[in-house]
Design an enzyme around this catalytic site. Structure first.
Site, PDB file in Angstrom:
ATOM      1  N   LYS A 142      40.228  41.361  39.775  1.00 22.68           N
ATOM      2  CA  LYS A 142      40.200  42.621  40.421  1.00 22.68           C
ATOM      3  C   LYS A 142      39.406  42.640  41.914  1.00 22.68           C
ATOM      4  O   LYS A 142      38.343  43.063  42.007  1.00 22.68           O
ATOM      5  CB  LYS A 142      39.551  43.869  39.499  1.00 22.68           C
ATOM      6  CG  LYS A 142      40.312  43.982  38.389  1.00 22.68           C
ATOM      7  CD  LYS A 142      39.362  44.963  37.367  1.00 22.68           C
ATOM      8  CE  LYS A 142      40.444  45.332  35.981  1.00 22.68           C
ATOM      9  NZ  LYS A 142      39.606  46.181  35.034  1.00 22.68           N
ATOM     10  N   THR A 143      40.243  41.942  42.678  1.00 24.78           N
ATOM     11  CA  THR A 143      39.611  41.642  43.994  1.00 24.78           C
ATOM     12  C   THR A 143      40.367  42.380  45.169  1.00 24.78           C
ATOM     13  O   THR A 143      41.397  43.260  44.979  1.00 24.78           O
ATOM     14  CB  THR A 143      39.635  40.232  44.280  1.00 24.78           C
ATOM     15  OG1 THR A 143      40.989  39.804  44.207  1.00 24.78           O
ATOM     16  CG2 THR A 143      38.787  39.361  43.394  1.00 24.78           C
TER      17      THR A 143
END
Length: 299
Positions: A142-143
């Protein structure tokens, strides 16, 4: 010979990403740069909030690409505190005035976020050590699009595991994979055919029954997703006891973990805890870059 210089991990194209930051910030004329001109100046980088410094190679590269030089007074990975003065001198940047300002905002934006991620990572790593938990603290995928390499790098600086860096690093089968193929068994079988022996397979499981199916199918890592801290320890123990001596696998806890509740997940049969919050909703560390005019000696 080993080294602690994490810059050596960076892929060959990382400097192109830095060039894009500069291009994005100055797509045409540099009007403000025209105003200040080419006089040689010094800019002081101040840290204005406590944190862990991360992002040094990227900061250096921003200013290298605009023909400036950086001198550091705090090492990457070190904790710093501005104290009562409200600011701590972290580094100095030397170069022409307009070029210092060309690099200022891209460099500060990157450093603030990277140091924020490293700071949260360090706190989680310290919590793990304080409570004597032997497992692994990890990030997730989740970047921020286009910024992943910096965020994953910052996790390493902070002392935690990056987990998989991208879709090619490990095969993770989540609910959509399972629904699309009809079952956990079908999904694992297809993954093993294509991934071969070199890639581990992780399966997201919402119950102990799903975990048992994944283990039977040959998964290497079982992710117990959205279990509470009170639920996950006993569930992991039951799962490992059932398969003891029959199958080898790791158990990961994920979903809803925070700094505030993580200690409830520190169970002996949990091997990995992964946090989306390591790269999402992370407070940035405040930095500023202040030009100090160079005094010309009077004749």
């Amino acid at each position: 010979m080993t080294t602690n210089n994490l810059e050596h991990l960076l892929p060959t194209g990382w400097k192109e990403q830095v060039a894009f930051w500069l291009k994005e910030d100055t797509p045409s004329f540099d009007y403000g740069g025209y105003v200040v001109g080419e006089s040689e100046q010094v800019a002081i980088l101040y840290g204005k909030a406590p944190g862990v410094l991360a992002g040094v190679p990227f900061f250096n590269e921003v200013f290298r690409q605009v023909d400036c030089r950086v001198e550091w007074f705090v090492q990457e990975g070190a904790e710093f505190d501005p104290g009562a003065s409200g600011r701590k001198e972290i580094a100095r940047v030397y170069g022409p005035a307009r070029k210092l300002l060309l690099g200022e905002r891209p460099a500060l934006n990157m450093l603030a976020r990277a140091s924020g991620i490293a700071t949260r990572s360090r706190r989680l790593a310290q919590l793990k050590e304080k409570h004597g938990w032997k497992g692994i603290i990890a990030g997730t995928r989740k970047t921020t699009p286009g910024f992943r390499i910096v965020e994953k790098y910052a996790m390493l600086v902070g002392g935690v595991d990056t987990h998989r860096v991208d879709l090619s690093s490990m095969i993770m089968l989540k609910d959509n994979h399972i629904w699309s193929t009809g079952s956990i068994t079908n999904a694992v079988s297809a993954a093993r055919r294509t991934g071969g022996f070199a890639l581990k397979i992780e399966v997201e499981c919402r119950s102990e029954d799903e975990a048992h199916e994944a283990i039977q199918a040959g998964a290497d890592i079982i992710m117990l997703d959205n279990f509470t801290g009170e639920e996950i320890g006993p569930a992991a123990t039951r799962i490992k006891q059932k398969w003891e001596g029959k199958k080898s696998f790791l158990i990961e806890g994920s979903g809803g973990l925070t700094e505030q509740n993580v200690t409830t997940y520190f169970a002996p049969d949990i091997d990995i805890l992964s946090f989306g919050s390591l790269s999402q909703s992370v407070p940035h560390i405040d930095f500023s870059l202040k030009v100090v005019p160079v005094k010309t000696p009077q004749k």
